[in-house]
Design a protein around this motif. Structure first.
Motif, PDB file in Angstrom:
ATOM      1  N   LYS A 283     -15.335  -9.323 -21.859  1.00 13.56           N
ATOM      2  CA  LYS A 283     -15.467  -8.109 -22.666  1.00 13.56           C
ATOM      3  C   LYS A 283     -14.811  -6.896 -22.008  1.00 13.56           C
ATOM      4  O   LYS A 283     -14.319  -6.009 -22.678  1.00 13.56           O
TER       5      LYS A 283
ATOM      6  N   THR B 238     -12.274  -7.980  -9.917  1.00 13.10           N
ATOM      7  CA  THR B 238     -11.253  -8.468  -8.979  1.00 13.10           C
ATOM      8  C   THR B 238      -9.892  -8.636  -9.659  1.00 13.10           C
ATOM      9  O   THR B 238      -8.859  -8.228  -9.117  1.00 13.10           O
ATOM     10  N   THR B 239      -9.916  -9.260 -10.838  1.00 14.56           N
ATOM     11  CA  THR B 239      -8.675  -9.560 -11.559  1.00 14.56           C
ATOM     12  C   THR B 239      -7.910  -8.261 -11.850  1.00 14.56           C
ATOM     13  O   THR B 239      -6.683  -8.198 -11.726  1.00 14.56           O
TER      14      THR B 239
HETATM   15  P1  A3P Z   1     -17.037  -9.035 -18.245  1.00 14.00           P
HETATM   16  O1  A3P Z   1     -17.500 -10.447 -18.062  1.00 14.00           O
HETATM   17  O2  A3P Z   1     -18.163  -8.051 -18.189  1.00 14.00           O
HETATM   18  O3  A3P Z   1     -16.170  -8.840 -19.434  1.00 14.00           O
HETATM   19  P2  A3P Z   1     -13.593 -10.596 -11.765  1.00 14.00           P
HETATM   20  O4  A3P Z   1     -12.182 -10.251 -12.038  1.00 14.00           O
HETATM   21  O5  A3P Z   1     -14.117 -10.003 -10.488  1.00 14.00           O
HETATM   22  O6  A3P Z   1     -13.843 -12.046 -11.894  1.00 14.00           O
HETATM   23  O7  A3P Z   1     -14.442  -9.851 -12.871  1.00 14.00           O
HETATM   24  C1  A3P Z   1     -14.342 -10.218 -14.209  1.00 14.00           C
HETATM   25  C2  A3P Z   1     -14.842  -9.075 -15.062  1.00 14.00           C
HETATM   26  O8  A3P Z   1     -13.847  -8.049 -15.113  1.00 14.00           O
HETATM   27  C3  A3P Z   1     -15.088  -9.519 -16.500  1.00 14.00           C
HETATM   28  O9  A3P Z   1     -16.123  -8.668 -16.973  1.00 14.00           O
HETATM   29  C4  A3P Z   1     -13.727  -9.214 -17.113  1.00 14.00           C
HETATM   30  O10 A3P Z   1     -13.763  -9.130 -18.525  1.00 14.00           O
HETATM   31  C5  A3P Z   1     -13.397  -7.893 -16.470  1.00 14.00           C
HETATM   32  N1  A3P Z   1     -11.950  -7.588 -16.449  1.00 14.00           N
HETATM   33  C6  A3P Z   1     -10.934  -8.442 -16.229  1.00 14.00           C
HETATM   34  N2  A3P Z   1      -9.760  -7.781 -16.299  1.00 14.00           N
HETATM   35  C7  A3P Z   1     -10.050  -6.488 -16.573  1.00 14.00           C
HETATM   36  C8  A3P Z   1      -9.251  -5.321 -16.789  1.00 14.00           C
HETATM   37  N3  A3P Z   1      -7.928  -5.355 -16.740  1.00 14.00           N
HETATM   38  N4  A3P Z   1      -9.893  -4.164 -17.059  1.00 14.00           N
HETATM   39  C9  A3P Z   1     -11.235  -4.121 -17.118  1.00 14.00           C
HETATM   40  N5  A3P Z   1     -12.050  -5.184 -16.930  1.00 14.00           N
HETATM   41  C10 A3P Z   1     -11.475  -6.354 -16.664  1.00 14.00           C
END
Ligand code: A3P
Length: 300
Positions: free
Chosen positions: A263, A51-52
């Motif tokens: 990660k 999502t982020t």
């Molecule tokens: P991991 O815990 O496997 O590292 P959300 O944004 O939906 O809460 O999801 C968080 C997941 O997306 C986490 O995965 C986070 O590290 C990863 N994430 C956040 N920003 C990212 C980016 N710019 N590119 C790739 N993955 C990202």
């Protein structure tokens, strides 16, 4: 029924999904009162599916005529505050009036299943972007994320509940299948993306996203390398290292921004889950997805 989740709050089964009780009011209010505009862009994910990242990418693409990468608000404000969850944050805090002042296109976000979206979204011509992720990685990410609150639970116990569908906005298979079917039926309105595809070819995905949301890159922009620059700016390494994401807080959630960057890898589940757990989930998804074609898409 209500279940004490290994979660932020109790989960209630509402409209077939497990709804966090603390957000029920905001969700109901969103469902009842939200008025979609044809120009709206609605970002949808199952929690911990990227999502982020999707928020940062969409915000940057859609606002690139207003901000450069040198002065984008993303440098100082978490993407979760620039694109707050419409139901969980804006409606939960009775702040729906701010929706009227958002610039066009409005970028909205929700974790709701397709069948529970406000009717106004379904009836409008707005665009929905759905980002899914390998559920094993999504679950692994979620397990780490929710362990931070003081309700620790073993990964085995958490996985058991996950396989029963008892997880925020779960079951995951219903969530994915709802948007998958909608993307097949209304391909101009629903774009179905995969975290792993974004990881594999972010340039292609950024372009595809820009086209879909009605903000395509011009030939000149392509030639100037704008797509590469935006992709790089929104990458895990760059985003994670921004000061705001190292030490900041998401104002709406009150949560540390760094919790959203762990990660950022594909396949981290292999470090936490066993092959037999993977097989169990695989069989479950295969059974639930049936002939929909979603299993093939997820494995491609
Ligand atoms: P991991 O815990 O496997 O590292 P959300 O944004 O939906 O809460 O999801 C968080 C997941 O997306 C986490 O995965 C986070 O590290 C990863 N994430 C956040 N920003 C990212 C980016 N710019 N590119 C790739 N993955 C990202």
């Amino acid at each position: 029924p209500r279940v004490k989740g290994w979660d932020f709050s109790f989960l209630y089964q509402y409209q077939g999904f497990w709804c966090p009780s603390r957000y029920l009011h905001g969700i109901l209010s969103f469902q009842r009162h939200f008025q979609a505009k044809d120009t709206d862009i609605v970002l949808v994910t199952f929690p911990k599916s990227g999502t982020t990242w999707l928020k940062a990418l969409t915000y940057t693409i859609a606002n690139r005529s207003r901000y450069t990468l040198e002065n984008t608000p993303l440098l100082t404000t978490p993407s979760h505050d620039l694109v707050p969850f419409t139901d969980l944050e804006i409606y939960s805090k009775n702040q729906s009036s701010i929706l009227e002042d958002l610039p066009t296109p409005r970028i909205l976000a929700t974790h709701l299943p397709y069948a529970s979206l406000p009717q106004s979204i379904i009836n409008s011509n707005c665009r929905i972007v759905y980002l899914c992720r390998n559920p094993l990685d999504q679950f692994t990410s979620y397990w780490h994320f929710v362990l931070q609150p003081a309700d620790p639970v073993s990964i085995d116990e958490a996985f058991e509940k996950f396989c029963q569908g008892v997880t925020m906005f779960g079951p995951v298979w219903d969530h994915e299948l709802g948007y998958w079917k909608a993307s097949l039926e209304k391909s101009n309105n629903v774009l179905f993306l995969k975290y792993e595809d974004l990881k594999e070819d972010i340039i292609y995905s950024t372009k595809k996203l820009a086209d879909f949301i009605g903000c395509p890159f011009t030939n000149e922009e392509e030639a100037q390398g704008v797509i590469e620059e935006i992709s790089k700016f929104c990458s895990f390494d760059n985003m994670k290292n921004l000061q705001v994401n190292q030490t900041g807080k998401v104002a709406y959630f009150g949560m540390e921004t760094k919790a959203f960057f762990r990660k950022g890898k594909v396949g981290d589940w292999t470090n936490h889950l066993t092959p037999s757990m993977s097989k169990r989930l695989h069989n479950l998804m295969e059974e639930k997805f049936g002939e929909s074609g979603l299993m093939t898409f997820l494995q491609s």
